[in-house]
Design a protein around this motif. Structure first.
Motif, PDB file in Angstrom:
ATOM      1  N   GLY B  33     111.356 -15.216 -35.459  1.00 15.68           N
ATOM      2  CA  GLY B  33     110.857 -14.929 -36.811  1.00 15.68           C
ATOM      3  C   GLY B  33     109.419 -15.383 -37.017  1.00 15.68           C
ATOM      4  N   PRO B  34     109.130 -16.685 -36.816  1.00 16.36           N
ATOM      5  CA  PRO B  34     107.763 -17.163 -37.043  1.00 16.36           C
ATOM      6  C   PRO B  34     106.725 -16.449 -36.173  1.00 16.36           C
ATOM      7  CG  PRO B  34     109.271 -19.011 -36.759  1.00 16.36           C
ATOM      8  CD  PRO B  34     110.060 -17.776 -36.482  1.00 16.36           C
ATOM      9  N   LYS B  35     107.082 -16.146 -34.905  1.00 14.41           N
ATOM     10  CA  LYS B  35     106.111 -15.489 -34.014  1.00 14.41           C
ATOM     11  C   LYS B  35     105.829 -14.064 -34.475  1.00 14.41           C
ATOM     12  CE  LYS B  35     105.435 -18.930 -31.511  1.00 14.41           C
ATOM     13  NZ  LYS B  35     104.228 -19.668 -31.867  1.00 14.41           N
ATOM     14  N   LEU B  36     106.862 -13.386 -34.959  1.00 15.84           N
ATOM     15  CA  LEU B  36     106.681 -12.031 -35.483  1.00 15.84           C
ATOM     16  C   LEU B  36     105.745 -12.068 -36.689  1.00 15.84           C
ATOM     17  CD1 LEU B  36     107.505  -9.038 -35.371  1.00 15.84           C
ATOM     18  CD2 LEU B  36     109.437  -9.591 -36.845  1.00 15.84           C
ATOM     19  N   LEU B  37     105.997 -13.052 -37.566  1.00 17.48           N
ATOM     20  CA  LEU B  37     105.164 -13.182 -38.757  1.00 17.48           C
ATOM     21  C   LEU B  37     103.716 -13.481 -38.369  1.00 17.48           C
ATOM     22  CD1 LEU B  37     105.392 -13.245 -41.873  1.00 17.48           C
ATOM     23  CD2 LEU B  37     105.513 -15.735 -41.697  1.00 17.48           C
ATOM     24  N   GLU B  38     103.541 -14.396 -37.387  1.00 19.50           N
ATOM     25  CA  GLU B  38     102.189 -14.751 -36.938  1.00 19.50           C
ATOM     26  C   GLU B  38     101.490 -13.517 -36.362  1.00 19.50           C
ATOM     27  OE1 GLU B  38     100.296 -18.255 -34.162  1.00 19.50           O
ATOM     28  OE2 GLU B  38     101.700 -16.885 -33.257  1.00 19.50           O
ATOM     29  N   LEU B 208     106.534  -3.186 -34.760  1.00 24.20           N
ATOM     30  CA  LEU B 208     105.522  -3.589 -35.733  1.00 24.20           C
ATOM     31  C   LEU B 208     104.397  -2.550 -35.810  1.00 24.20           C
ATOM     32  CD1 LEU B 208     104.958  -5.993 -37.605  1.00 24.20           C
ATOM     33  CD2 LEU B 208     103.570  -6.990 -35.797  1.00 24.20           C
ATOM     34  N   ALA B 209     104.002  -2.033 -34.633  1.00 23.23           N
ATOM     35  CA  ALA B 209     102.949  -1.024 -34.599  1.00 23.23           C
ATOM     36  C   ALA B 209     103.379   0.229 -35.361  1.00 23.23           C
ATOM     37  CB  ALA B 209     102.600  -0.672 -33.153  1.00 23.23           C
ATOM     38  N   PHE B 210     104.632   0.635 -35.173  1.00 18.06           N
ATOM     39  CA  PHE B 210     105.107   1.832 -35.865  1.00 18.06           C
ATOM     40  C   PHE B 210     105.220   1.603 -37.360  1.00 18.06           C
ATOM     41  CE2 PHE B 210     105.614   3.506 -31.825  1.00 18.06           C
ATOM     42  CZ  PHE B 210     105.832   4.861 -31.953  1.00 18.06           C
ATOM     43  N   LEU B 211     105.650   0.397 -37.744  1.00 16.69           N
ATOM     44  CA  LEU B 211     105.743   0.068 -39.156  1.00 16.69           C
ATOM     45  C   LEU B 211     104.360   0.138 -39.805  1.00 16.69           C
ATOM     46  CD1 LEU B 211     107.637  -0.979 -41.427  1.00 16.69           C
ATOM     47  CD2 LEU B 211     106.880  -3.275 -40.824  1.00 16.69           C
ATOM     48  N   ALA B 212     103.364  -0.462 -39.133  1.00 19.70           N
ATOM     49  CA  ALA B 212     101.998  -0.450 -39.662  1.00 19.70           C
ATOM     50  C   ALA B 212     101.499   0.981 -39.805  1.00 19.70           C
ATOM     51  CB  ALA B 212     101.073  -1.244 -38.741  1.00 19.70           C
ATOM     52  N   ASP B 213     101.803   1.811 -38.810  1.00 18.06           N
ATOM     53  CA  ASP B 213     101.383   3.210 -38.837  1.00 18.06           C
ATOM     54  C   ASP B 213     102.011   3.931 -40.024  1.00 18.06           C
ATOM     55  OD1 ASP B 213      99.800   5.153 -37.340  1.00 18.06           O
ATOM     56  OD2 ASP B 213     101.711   6.210 -37.133  1.00 18.06           O
ATOM     57  N   ALA B 214     103.322   3.716 -40.224  1.00 15.69           N
ATOM     58  CA  ALA B 214     104.026   4.369 -41.331  1.00 15.69           C
ATOM     59  C   ALA B 214     103.456   3.927 -42.675  1.00 15.69           C
ATOM     60  CB  ALA B 214     105.517   4.052 -41.256  1.00 15.69           C
ATOM     61  N   VAL B 215     103.142   2.625 -42.792  1.00 17.32           N
ATOM     62  CA  VAL B 215     102.577   2.119 -44.047  1.00 17.32           C
ATOM     63  C   VAL B 215     101.233   2.789 -44.324  1.00 17.32           C
ATOM     64  CG1 VAL B 215     101.569   0.083 -45.143  1.00 17.32           C
ATOM     65  CG2 VAL B 215     103.778  -0.098 -44.002  1.00 17.32           C
ATOM     66  N   LEU B 216     100.405   2.939 -43.279  1.00 16.52           N
ATOM     67  CA  LEU B 216      99.090   3.557 -43.466  1.00 16.52           C
ATOM     68  C   LEU B 216      99.216   5.028 -43.863  1.00 16.52           C
ATOM     69  CD1 LEU B 216      97.055   1.880 -40.615  1.00 16.52           C
ATOM     70  CD2 LEU B 216      96.551   1.782 -43.058  1.00 16.52           C
ATOM     71  N   VAL B 217     100.181   5.745 -43.253  1.00 18.35           N
ATOM     72  CA  VAL B 217     100.402   7.145 -43.625  1.00 18.35           C
ATOM     73  C   VAL B 217     100.813   7.236 -45.087  1.00 18.35           C
ATOM     74  CG1 VAL B 217     101.854   9.168 -43.228  1.00 18.35           C
ATOM     75  CG2 VAL B 217     100.960   7.900 -41.289  1.00 18.35           C
ATOM     76  N   ALA B 218     101.740   6.356 -45.507  1.00 13.45           N
ATOM     77  CA  ALA B 218     102.191   6.348 -46.896  1.00 13.45           C
ATOM     78  C   ALA B 218     101.028   6.029 -47.834  1.00 13.45           C
ATOM     79  CB  ALA B 218     103.319   5.329 -47.074  1.00 13.45           C
ATOM     80  N   LEU B 219     100.202   5.065 -47.408  1.00 13.97           N
ATOM     81  CA  LEU B 219      99.043   4.665 -48.215  1.00 13.97           C
ATOM     82  C   LEU B 219      98.090   5.848 -48.410  1.00 13.97           C
ATOM     83  CD1 LEU B 219      97.951   1.922 -49.382  1.00 13.97           C
ATOM     84  CD2 LEU B 219      96.422   1.893 -47.413  1.00 13.97           C
ATOM     85  N   GLN B 220      97.873   6.590 -47.317  1.00 12.51           N
ATOM     86  CA  GLN B 220      96.960   7.731 -47.407  1.00 12.51           C
ATOM     87  C   GLN B 220      97.507   8.797 -48.356  1.00 12.51           C
ATOM     88  OE1 GLN B 220      96.023   9.692 -43.742  1.00 12.51           O
ATOM     89  NE2 GLN B 220      95.190  11.455 -44.835  1.00 12.51           N
ATOM     90  N   ARG B 221      98.819   9.062 -48.253  1.00 10.68           N
ATOM     91  CA  ARG B 221      99.429  10.064 -49.132  1.00 10.68           C
ATOM     92  C   ARG B 221      99.304   9.641 -50.591  1.00 10.68           C
ATOM     93  NH1 ARG B 221     102.783  14.148 -47.755  1.00 10.68           N
ATOM     94  NH2 ARG B 221     104.025  13.888 -49.631  1.00 10.68           N
ATOM     95  N   TRP B 222      99.474   8.332 -50.822  1.00 11.73           N
ATOM     96  CA  TRP B 222      99.423   7.816 -52.178  1.00 11.73           C
ATOM     97  C   TRP B 222      97.998   7.880 -52.727  1.00 11.73           C
ATOM     98  CZ3 TRP B 222      97.784   2.624 -53.911  1.00 11.73           C
ATOM     99  CH2 TRP B 222      98.098   2.393 -55.253  1.00 11.73           C
ATOM    100  N   LEU B 223      97.017   7.637 -51.851  1.00  9.85           N
ATOM    101  CA  LEU B 223      95.622   7.585 -52.299  1.00  9.85           C
ATOM    102  C   LEU B 223      94.974   8.974 -52.385  1.00  9.85           C
ATOM    103  CD1 LEU B 223      94.274   4.445 -50.398  1.00  9.85           C
ATOM    104  CD2 LEU B 223      94.590   4.685 -52.858  1.00  9.85           C
TER     105      LEU B 223
END
Lengths: 226, 255
Positions: B33-38, B208-223
């Motif tokens: 957990g802590p290493k993932l968060l870091e 984590l990389a895929f999650l970040a990618d999905a968040v950025l795609v969602a962010l772009q759609r929202w913006l």
């Protein structure tokens, strides 16, 4: 200032230029691993990119796999192969190939895919069959992009091949790792400079290659990207 | 004989999966957990810092064209410096603080982000700029309300590549004692000759990389709400080709 003269001194020492741990030998090792990894990655990625781009089938899968490979941590791949096969060339090659495949594959695919459909119609009208269209039309048109992918991969490979020092097979990373353990900053900087120099040579080589193999009509267009 | 090896291989695979599962269950709270968060914090901070540097650089490169080629050479040379060397060189100054990992990683994102910011701004059509000026937009307001929103998809495309690359590269920092999931791989896996933590580290890093990618795609759609319906509008082959070429252009410098 101190560091600059220190680095110059480091380069000027005659013992750096001879023997199995001298700059020429380490440089040759580094180039050897990088070229090998790039050749393997190219042999995997270019055909897959050409076929998926030409047929349009499996493109999504190939790009998705490439993106997964892009996300793989290099240290993880290296460690996993070391645990499986021991120290040596195999882990380094596995890590570098995993790094180099995605940019080559994606650029080859996009390059072939992006061929103007009107040109493909014209090629078919001239009597070209599938293979002809791929090799005589799509490949030459995609070539600038394929070279760009190879160059991006090559620079990443050259910079990352420093990890070879961690599994005991030398390369320019040796100077960086030894410099760290001996607390000599000059050595770390010297090793890093040599890697940057190699990357610049790679860039120049690809500019030359582009000039040599890209069709003249395509070259006159603005460069696709830098 | 063939069947026998297949069966024993399958049994090996099951045993390996079980080992990974058991190790994960036993170590979820610490260290996974802590290493993932870091790992997430290091990557996020690096990409954010990179963007904060790349935006003004890109703006300058798009406004004063002669500046751009030397700037591009600069960030590309930076990109070629081995991360290992940069981590080691920073160690005497920043010690084992997170900045030893963040500064080099942020510098690497510049080679991806700066060209995308410049390309994004350069593709704003001239008539749009003129219309904004005619409507009385000053340079700053025009930049914030017209040019940056139009450039956003290309900038986000760069951010996606940069975030995936950074998340995969954070692990290298484990060689200087930082590096989130990389430490799982190195200290728990490599040094104990035990593959389970290595596999967990790789899988979580990719996730984590895929999650970040999905968040950025969602962010772009929202913006960029105006762009949402556009893709279905490209119905003819020609239009689809143009749309694809535009996306490919925005991607190729970075892929």
């Amino acid at each position: 200032m101190n560091i600059v003269t220190g680095v110059v001194d480091w380069f000027a020492q005659p013992e750096q230029w001879a023997g199995p741990s001298g700059i020429p030998a380490r440089f040759a090792e580094h180039v050897h691993y990088s070229v090998l990894a790039l050749l393997i990655a190219g042999a995997i990625a270019v055909p897959i990119g050409l076929v998926t781009g030409h047929t349009g089938r499996g493109g999504f899968l190939a790009i998705t796999l490439a993106n997964i490979a892009r996300a793989l941590p290099t240290i993880g791949v290296l460690t996993l192969v070391v645990l499986g096969m021991g120290l040596g060339l195999a882990p380094v090659l596995a890590a570098l190939v995993a790094l180099a495949v995605p940019p080559i594959l994606v650029n080859t695919y996009e390059g072939v895919r992006g061929t103007d459909p009107q040109l493909k119609d014209a090629a078919q009208g001239m009597g070209m069959r599938g293979g002809d269209v791929l090799f005589r039309l799509e490949l030459p048109i995609a070539l600038p992009l394929i070279l760009l992918g190879l160059r991006t991969a090559a620079i990443q490979v050259v910079s990352t091949a420093t990890i070879a020092a961690y599994v005991g097979i030398g390369g320019l990373g040796r100077f960086i790792v030894d410099g760290q353990s001996r607390r000599t900053i000059e050595m770390i900087v010297g090793g890093a400079l040599l890697v940057v120099l190699l990357a610049l040579a790679v860039t120049a080589l690809f500019a030359l290659l582009r000039h040599m193999v890209v069709a003249r009509g395509l070259r006159r267009r603005p460069a696709p990207a830098t | 004989m063939g069947e026998g090896t297949t069966a024993s291989r399958a049994a090996d695979a099951v045993a390996a999966v079980a080992e990974v599962w058991d190790w994960t269950a036993a170590n979820l709270d610490d260290p996974i957990g802590p290493k993932l968060l870091e790992h997430a914090q290091l990557s996020f901070t690096s990409v954010l810092l990179g963007l904060l540097i790349a935006l003004p650089l890109g703006l300058a490169g798009a406004r004063w064209r002669p500046l751009y080629p030397p700037m591009l050479t600069g960030v590309n040379v930076l990109y070629a410096v081995p991360s290992l060397a940069l981590f080691f060189l920073l160690l005497p100054y920043t010690g084992f603080s997170p900045w030893t990992a963040i500064i080099p990683l942020a510098l690497y994102t510049l080679a991806i982000l700066v060209p995308n910011v410049v390309d994004g701004l350069n593709q704003v059509p001239d008539h749009v700029r003129q219309a904004a000026a005619a409507m009385g937009f000053g340079p700053l307001r025009r930049l914030l309300q017209v040019e940056l929103p139009i450039a956003l998809p290309v900038i986000v495309a760069g951010l996606r590549v940069a975030s995936v690359a950074t998340i995969s590269m954070v692990s290298v920092a484990s060689l200087v004692g930082l590096g989130g999931l990389g430490q799982l791989i190195l200290t728990h896996g490599f040094k104990r000759n035990f593959p389970a933590p290595v596999i967990v580290g790789i899988i979580l890093s990719v996730a984590l990389a895929f999650l970040a990618d999905a968040v950025l795609v969602a962010l772009q759609r929202w913006l960029t709400p105006w762009a949402r319906g556009r893709e279905s509008g490209a119905t003819t082959t020609r239009n689809r080709h143009i749309a694809r070429a535009a996306v490919a252009r925005s991607r190729k410098a970075t892929t």
